[in-house]
Motif scaffolding. Structure first.
Motif, short mmCIF file in Angstrom:
data_model
loop_
_atom_site.label_atom_id
_atom_site.label_comp_id
_atom_site.label_asym_id
_atom_site.label_seq_id
_atom_site.Cartn_x
_atom_site.Cartn_y
_atom_site.Cartn_z
N VAL A 21 1.04 -1.20 -0.01
CA VAL A 21 0.09 -0.18 -0.14
C VAL A 21 0.81 1.18 0.02
N ARG A 22 0.33 2.12 -1.01
CA ARG A 22 1.33 3.42 -0.93
C ARG A 22 0.29 4.61 -0.61
N ASN A 23 0.87 5.85 -0.20
CA ASN A 23 0.25 6.76 0.20
C ASN A 23 -0.59 7.29 -1.00
N GLY A 24 -1.69 7.80 -0.72
CA GLY A 24 -2.70 8.15 -1.83
C GLY A 24 -3.51 6.98 -2.61
N ASP A 25 -3.20 5.93 -2.41
CA ASP A 25 -3.89 4.67 -2.77
C ASP A 25 -5.45 4.30 -2.57
N SER A 26 -6.01 3.78 -3.36
CA SER A 26 -7.39 3.42 -3.25
C SER A 26 -7.47 2.00 -3.20
N ILE A 27 -7.87 1.49 -2.16
CA ILE A 27 -7.77 0.03 -1.91
C ILE A 27 -9.51 -0.65 -2.13
N ILE A 28 -9.68 -1.37 -2.92
CA ILE A 28 -10.84 -1.80 -3.19
C ILE A 28 -11.18 -3.30 -2.34
N VAL A 29 -12.22 -3.29 -1.59
CA VAL A 29 -12.62 -4.52 -0.81
C VAL A 29 -13.88 -4.89 -1.07
N PRO A 30 -14.25 -6.18 -1.25
CA PRO A 30 -15.53 -6.86 -1.55
C PRO A 30 -16.59 -6.47 -0.70
N THR A 31 -17.77 -6.75 -1.16
CA THR A 31 -18.94 -6.47 -0.37
C THR A 31 -18.95 -7.26 0.94
N GLY A 32 -19.44 -6.84 2.10
CA GLY A 32 -19.95 -7.54 3.21
C GLY A 32 -18.65 -8.54 3.52
N VAL A 33 -19.04 -9.98 3.84
CA VAL A 33 -18.27 -10.55 4.63
C VAL A 33 -17.09 -11.19 3.53
N GLY A 34 -16.89 -10.74 2.30
CA GLY A 34 -15.99 -10.86 1.48
C GLY A 34 -14.70 -10.12 1.87
N GLU A 35 -14.86 -9.11 2.96
CA GLU A 35 -14.06 -8.28 3.28
C GLU A 35 -13.08 -9.25 4.18
N PRO A 36 -11.51 -8.96 4.10
CA PRO A 36 -10.72 -9.69 4.64
C PRO A 36 -10.28 -9.22 6.03
N PRO A 37 -10.58 -9.75 7.18
CA PRO A 37 -10.37 -9.16 8.46
C PRO A 37 -9.02 -9.27 8.81
N THR A 38 -8.24 -9.89 8.47
CA THR A 38 -6.90 -9.85 9.06
C THR A 38 -6.01 -8.80 8.27
N SER A 135 -15.73 -16.11 -3.85
CA SER A 135 -17.17 -16.52 -3.84
C SER A 135 -18.03 -15.46 -2.92
N LEU A 136 -17.52 -14.83 -2.08
CA LEU A 136 -18.31 -14.21 -1.14
C LEU A 136 -18.67 -12.59 -1.71
N GLY A 137 -17.75 -12.32 -2.89
CA GLY A 137 -17.99 -11.10 -3.36
C GLY A 137 -17.38 -11.06 -4.69
N ALA A 138 -18.02 -11.35 -5.95
CA ALA A 138 -17.28 -11.09 -7.31
C ALA A 138 -17.56 -9.51 -7.46
N ASP A 139 -18.61 -9.12 -6.91
CA ASP A 139 -19.34 -7.77 -7.34
C ASP A 139 -18.49 -6.61 -8.40
N TYR A 140 -17.64 -5.97 -7.76
CA TYR A 140 -16.70 -4.93 -8.71
C TYR A 140 -15.41 -5.51 -8.35
#
Ligand code: COA
Length: 431
Positions: A21-38, A135-140
């Motif tokens: 990750v670099r300063n200014g980045d946009s990190i894309i995370v899937p919907t709901g439970v597809g988000e990676p908690p660790t 499988s938990l979020g193919a979404d965007y």
């Protein structure tokens, strides 16, 4: 399973993965439970080391450390839909909100309107051919994978390997972090007598052989519970949850009469119990696809008798739906509501239902109103709306004039508000 060198070389710790990750980045995370908690916990721990990093997601289910107004200049949440984790921040102004149709988020990412520098996603374990399933979020997220400088997966054996356009090859992955905590479970909303009454009215209008999209909120789930005696239903939806599983177990869903992808259930993200996530594992009857496929009105509308069931918070006498804000105060988002209303309107024999209890706040407020509260965000337009259902009945609006709509909607308002609504409609020359 024997892990190839390509996997072992990319395996790292969550703390180390943050170097992508670099300063200014946009990190894309899937919907709901597809988000990676660790990964999101590691980002939260290191957030003060970053500047102007954005985490964009359609529905956050957990409130990580980075949901912190004090450190929003370091790492901030960008919501594409609001839920309990992000709502207060958006209302207070330290969570950004980007209005959208869910079907168009992949395109906005492809065109760089929503930047995607890094992807953080949960993933199933790798198969023998080197593929992981999102499988938990193919979404965007699938669109973001194609754009991102770095793709970091949190690989978890509790994430099902589902089929569809949700597979990522090891060669596309920058780093892997392993975790094994259970996938977050989301229970069904509580269903009261009003929701049940609305559910029954809708269920009575759903024919055997229909294909269903089930929206978000208590009433769409109440409808599902009343469909268990139907036959040959199909599923082409945005969210797969436990309600749909109940329909399958009852035998009501066979997907046999779908004329677009017959025999297959289609969804873009999953939100439910461990039982649902187990059901998804290598299930040939299910395909998870990005939202520009599942929610595209032209594609979804190729199913005949497509039934869309979605909730709103307020509706005016023309049929404009304020489904995502209370006045100017943001509450949720458009999600797939307008996408599926349009899809059902396109579908031969399709029916788009917008459902709402007639009142709010212990019957003190009518949710059917002459004009929307100032600042209300309109989710479904007067040109798209068709069936509106409260516990008092069904209004059918498509093809109807302003005065016919006013009459229909007043007819399904709470009786205590009908005289006042009629007087206001007369003042507006609607009656
Ligand atoms: N005035 C004041 N308060 C109102 C109100 C109104 N007109 N309408 C609702 N409220 C309050 C309710 O009283 C409730 O408050 P409480 O939690 O204190 O009881 C709260 O707002 C939520 O209303 P409710 O009807 O219970 O909403 P819900 O939980 O069934 O959720 C949404 C409905 C918000 C999810 C739904 O409208 C939405 O987001 N729709 C757009 C997205 C969508 O349809 N996506 C579908 C594809 S997944």
């Amino acid at each position: 399973m024997h892990l190839p060198a390509s996997y072992l070389q990319k395996r790292t710790s969550a703390t180390d993965a943050m170097r992508h990750v670099r300063n200014g980045d946009s990190i894309i995370v899937p919907t709901g439970v597809g988000e990676p908690p660790t990964l999101l916990s590691a980002l939260s721990e290191q957030r003060r080391n970053f500047q102007d990093v954005k985490v964009a997601q359609i529905l956050a289910v957990r409130k990580y450390g980075y949901f912190d107004p004090e450190t929003a200049d370091h790492v901030r949440h960008v919501a594409l839909f609001l839920g309990p984790a992000s709502r207060a921040g958006a209302q207070a102004g330290w969570v950004d909100f980007i209005p959208n149709y869910f079907s168009e988020i992949p395109q906005q990412i492809e065109r760089g309107q929503i930047p995607a520098d890094v992807v953080f996603s949960m993933a199933s374990p790798m198969d023998a051919h080197g593929y992981f399933s999102l499988s938990l979020g193919a979404d965007y997220t699938m669109a973001a994978l194609a754009k991102a400088r770095a793709v970091v997966l949190e690989v978890n054996p509790n994430v099902p390997f589902a089929y569809g356009n949700c597979l990522v090859h090891i060669s596309q992955v920058t780093a892997l972090v392993e975790s094994d905590e259970p996938v977050f479970e989301v229970g069904l909303p509580s269903i009261g007598p009003v929701q049940e009454a609305i559910g029954k009215q809708v269920a009575d209008l759903i024919d055997d052989g229909s294909t269903l999209q089930i929206g978000y909120g208590g009433i769409p789930d109440a409808v599902v519970m009343q469909l268990t005696h139907k036959h040959d239903l199909g599923i082409h939806t945005e969210m797969i949850g436990d309600g749909i599983l109940t329909l399958l177990e009852s035998g009501a869903v066979t997907n046999r009469r779908k004329n677009y992808l017959p025999g297959k259930m289609v969804a873009t993200f999953a939100l439910g119990s461990a039982k649902l996530y187990r059901f998804m594992e290598r299930n040939p009857a299910l395909e998870m696809h990005p939202a520009d496929f599942t929610n595209d009105p032209m594609l979804a509308g190729q199913n005949d008798n497509l039934v869309a069931i979605n909730a709103t918070l307020q509706i005016d006498l023309l049929g404009q739906c304020g489904s995502e804000s209370l006045g100017s105060v943001p509450f949720s988002g458009t999600g797939g509501q307008a996408d599926f209303v349009r899809a059902a309107n396109r579908s031969r024999g399709g029916k788009a239902f917008i459902v709402l209890p007639s009142t709010a706040k212990n019957d003190s407020i009518s949710r059917i109103v002459p004009v929307l509260s100032p600042g209300t965000h309109v989710s479904t337009s007067k040109n798209d709306i068709n069936y509106v259902v409260t516990e008092y009945g069904v209004a059918q609006l498509r093809g109807k004039s302003a005065s016919q709509r006013a009459r229909e909607l007043i007819g399904i308002a709470h009786p205590a508000f009908r005289a006042e609504l009629t007087a206001q409609a007369k003042q507006m020359n609607l009656l």
